[in-house]
Write an enzyme that holds these catalytic residues in place. Sequence first.
Site, short mmCIF file in Angstrom:
data_model
loop_
_atom_site.label_atom_id
_atom_site.label_comp_id
_atom_site.label_asym_id
_atom_site.label_seq_id
_atom_site.Cartn_x
_atom_site.Cartn_y
_atom_site.Cartn_z
CB THR A 18 16.37 -0.92 -9.89
OG1 THR A 18 16.24 -2.24 -9.36
CG2 THR A 18 17.09 -1.05 -11.22
CE1 TYR A 76 12.93 -1.84 -14.32
CE2 TYR A 76 14.16 -3.11 -12.70
CZ TYR A 76 13.38 -2.03 -13.03
OH TYR A 76 13.03 -1.11 -12.05
N1 LIG Z 1 8.23 0.53 -6.66
C1 LIG Z 1 9.38 -0.06 -6.43
O1 LIG Z 1 9.46 -0.97 -5.59
C2 LIG Z 1 10.63 0.38 -7.16
C3 LIG Z 1 11.86 -0.19 -6.81
C4 LIG Z 1 13.02 0.20 -7.49
C5 LIG Z 1 12.94 1.15 -8.49
N2 LIG Z 1 11.73 1.68 -8.83
C6 LIG Z 1 11.68 2.70 -9.89
O2 LIG Z 1 10.90 3.78 -9.42
C7 LIG Z 1 10.18 4.38 -10.50
C8 LIG Z 1 8.71 4.50 -10.17
O3 LIG Z 1 8.18 3.21 -9.94
P1 LIG Z 1 6.67 2.99 -9.49
O4 LIG Z 1 6.64 1.86 -8.57
O5 LIG Z 1 6.07 4.29 -9.12
O6 LIG Z 1 6.04 2.46 -10.86
P2 LIG Z 1 4.66 2.90 -11.58
O7 LIG Z 1 4.49 1.94 -12.70
O8 LIG Z 1 3.57 3.03 -10.59
O9 LIG Z 1 5.02 4.36 -12.14
C9 LIG Z 1 5.70 4.56 -13.35
C10 LIG Z 1 4.89 5.57 -14.16
O10 LIG Z 1 5.59 5.80 -15.40
C11 LIG Z 1 4.62 5.84 -16.44
N3 LIG Z 1 5.30 5.45 -17.69
C12 LIG Z 1 5.71 4.22 -18.05
N4 LIG Z 1 6.28 4.25 -19.27
C13 LIG Z 1 6.22 5.54 -19.68
C14 LIG Z 1 6.62 6.20 -20.86
N5 LIG Z 1 7.18 5.52 -21.88
N6 LIG Z 1 6.41 7.54 -20.96
C15 LIG Z 1 5.81 8.22 -19.95
N7 LIG Z 1 5.39 7.65 -18.81
C16 LIG Z 1 5.59 6.31 -18.66
C17 LIG Z 1 3.52 4.86 -16.03
O11 LIG Z 1 2.28 5.13 -16.64
C18 LIG Z 1 3.49 5.07 -14.52
O12 LIG Z 1 2.52 6.05 -14.17
C19 LIG Z 1 10.50 3.54 -11.74
O13 LIG Z 1 11.54 4.16 -12.44
C20 LIG Z 1 11.00 2.22 -11.15
O14 LIG Z 1 11.91 1.57 -12.01
C21 LIG Z 1 10.57 1.32 -8.18
#
Ligand SMILES: NC(=O)c1ccc[n+]([C@@H]2O[C@H](COP(=O)([O-])OP(=O)(O)OC[C@H]3O[C@@H](n4cnc5c(N)ncnc54)[C@H](O)[C@@H]3O)[C@@H](O)[C@H]2O)c1
Length: 356
Positions: free
Chosen positions: A133, A161
């Site tokens: 991130t 975070y």
């Molecule tokens: N969406 C954004 O804008 C954004 C920006 C920067 C970084 N990220 C990173 O991208 C990745 C995906 O984000 P996203 O937006 O798809 O989020 P999301 O919450 O839709 O997807 C994350 C998934 O991980 C699963 N999860 C959470 N904790 C878990 C655990 N302990 N064990 C197994 N599964 C688990 C959740 O059920 C979910 O399906 C994350 O690592 C997030 O930090 C996202």
Amino acid sequence: MKASSPIRSILIFGGAGFVGSNWAHHLLTNTNAQVHIFDNLSRGKVRHNLQWLHKMAESTRLRVTIADVRDANAVNQAAATATEIYHFAAQVAVTTSLDDPRSDFEVNAGGTLNILEAARRSGNRPFILFTSTNKVYGHLGTQVGSDGVSESQPLDFYSPYGCSKGTADQYVHDYARTFGIPTVVFRMSCIAGPRQFGNEDQGWVAHFAYSALQRKALSIYGDGHQIRDVLAVQDLVRAFAAAYDNCEKTAGHVYNIGGGKANTISLLDLIAMLERVLRVRLKYRFRPARVGDQPIYVTDFTKFTQHTGWAPQKDVRTIVQDICNWYEQNASLFAPAPFVLPGAKPQPDLLREIAF
Ligand SMILES: NC(=O)c1ccc[n+]([C@@H]2O[C@H](COP(=O)([O-])OP(=O)(O)OC[C@H]3O[C@@H](n4cnc5c(N)ncnc54)[C@H](O)[C@@H]3O)[C@@H](O)[C@H]2O)c1
């Protein structure tokens, strides 16, 4: 890597989530890869993404494990035969990390170490891509230059975070240096698009769009003039593919990935855009700024473009339109959850929904 693996065996941690399900969909429709999703379904509603993937995939090509990245045995088992690993599973919200820093650390830092160790011990040297991130760069003030933030920006983890994702980011990067595993780190700013269950804690573009569509009032934390760059999830999927296709060049690297300076928008400007697109008037009120909230963040993705030729294609207006269209086609997913009396047995149709 690629040459020795004619059939790609792809493991996606967090594969039911917004980013993961879009990537899985791409792999299932455009390649003949075996796709294994590992997710604990802790993010509300993501089981719907799994149902969507199950409907379109041949059953032999999609496998799902419902488990937690904190469970090292489950992670080891899943990773044993993977030739590629995409690690998206995370506690994703700064707000939640402030309420419970320990769980945030155990999932984001501990879970990532479990995955890296499983990959190392498998002996397969899998390609690993980790989604970090922009929060690893800290608050940044208003000092962001006209070209945006590049990878040379010093790290300055901010918020639990930021610390847990930053720890994971550094571990993933170091496993390339120290153990010769081909890892890639994407430091991402705001990603938006279909299949995102955005809420007040994370996924602000989708959250604003759904609030407008549902005529719900919004809270704006800070003055609303915060500027973000937005990247379409479809463009992120193209970036994952580009990172893998060019893995001889990308392995061992960290990249800033986002919409860039052509795709910036402030919170208040997004509200104005939604009002124009949907012909509604949004209600909102201002609240105090949140911890670590960057006043301005714009990605400089030059390094990734130089290594792979990738550049974003969708502009903010198209991204917002995509989210609204997806919402309209899936409005039933946003209906209020049925009220279940404490102690009552779950309804059979709810059980069927999560039985794969
Ligand atoms: N969406 C954004 O804008 C954004 C920006 C920067 C970084 N990220 C990173 O991208 C990745 C995906 O984000 P996203 O937006 O798809 O989020 P999301 O919450 O839709 O997807 C994350 C998934 O991980 C699963 N999860 C959470 N904790 C878990 C655990 N302990 N064990 C197994 N599964 C688990 C959740 O059920 C979910 O399906 C994350 O690592 C997030 O930090 C996202």
